[in-house]
Design a protein around this motif. Structure first.
Motif, PDB file in Angstrom:
ATOM      1  N   GLU A  56       0.831  -1.202   0.000  1.00  0.00           N
ATOM      2  CA  GLU A  56       0.000   0.000   0.000  1.00  0.00           C
ATOM      3  C   GLU A  56       0.868   1.256   0.000  1.00  0.00           C
ATOM      4  O   GLU A  56       0.612   2.204  -0.746  1.00  0.00           O
ATOM      5  N   ARG A  57       1.918   1.254   0.807  1.00  0.00           N
ATOM      6  CA  ARG A  57       2.819   2.413   0.880  1.00  0.00           C
ATOM      7  C   ARG A  57       3.554   2.623  -0.442  1.00  0.00           C
ATOM      8  O   ARG A  57       3.684   3.756  -0.914  1.00  0.00           O
ATOM      9  N   ARG A  59       2.520   1.618  -3.404  1.00  0.00           N
ATOM     10  CA  ARG A  59       1.516   2.037  -4.381  1.00  0.00           C
ATOM     11  C   ARG A  59       1.198   3.526  -4.199  1.00  0.00           C
ATOM     12  O   ARG A  59       1.033   4.258  -5.171  1.00  0.00           O
ATOM     13  N   ASP A  60       1.131   3.999  -2.943  1.00  0.00           N
ATOM     14  CA  ASP A  60       0.894   5.419  -2.691  1.00  0.00           C
ATOM     15  C   ASP A  60       2.042   6.270  -3.233  1.00  0.00           C
ATOM     16  O   ASP A  60       1.823   7.342  -3.777  1.00  0.00           O
ATOM     17  N   GLU A  61       3.272   5.786  -3.065  1.00  0.00           N
ATOM     18  CA  GLU A  61       4.447   6.548  -3.493  1.00  0.00           C
ATOM     19  C   GLU A  61       4.666   6.496  -5.007  1.00  0.00           C
ATOM     20  O   GLU A  61       5.006   7.488  -5.629  1.00  0.00           O
TER      21      GLU A  61
END
Length: 109
Positions: A56-57, A59-61
């Motif tokens: 998730e992190r 993908r956010d970045e």
């Protein structure tokens, strides 16, 4: 050398004191001298509950990134793999994962 469109690469590189492990469909020398071009990043997609906070992190970045240009001296390793494994962010010194997979229970008062 030509690669099939289904080729999958695991790219390991240094970024701000951490080791990032990402998966991508395209890896090549960049037109920008001294850089490696990493494109078509691959992320697991889940509906609802977050299964992997590291994914998730990442993908956010990098979710909106079309092509990532990484300095060649930051690349640790590039592997062509059969299937996607778990993406990771590790501390460069200890090798420990930076993002904990599950929240730790609160300490009793």
């Amino acid at each position: 050398m030509t690669r099939s469109k289904t080729a999958l690469f695991k790219v390991v590189f240094h970024n701000h004191g951490k080791i990032y492990e990402l998966y991508a469909r395209q890896v090549s020398a960049s037109d920008i001298w001294g850089f490696t071009e990493i494109g078509d990043l691959v992320f697991d997609v889940y509906d609802g509950v977050v299964v992997d906070p590291t994914e998730e992190r990442l993908r956010d970045e990098f979710g909106n990134t079309r092509v990532l240009h990484v300095p060649m001296h930051s690349i640790v390793r590039i592997e062509e793999v059969e299937k996607k494994g778990q993406s990771a962010i590790r501390d460069a010194e200890s090798g420990e994962k930076v993002v904990t997979p599950f929240p730790l229970p609160a300490k009793p008062r």
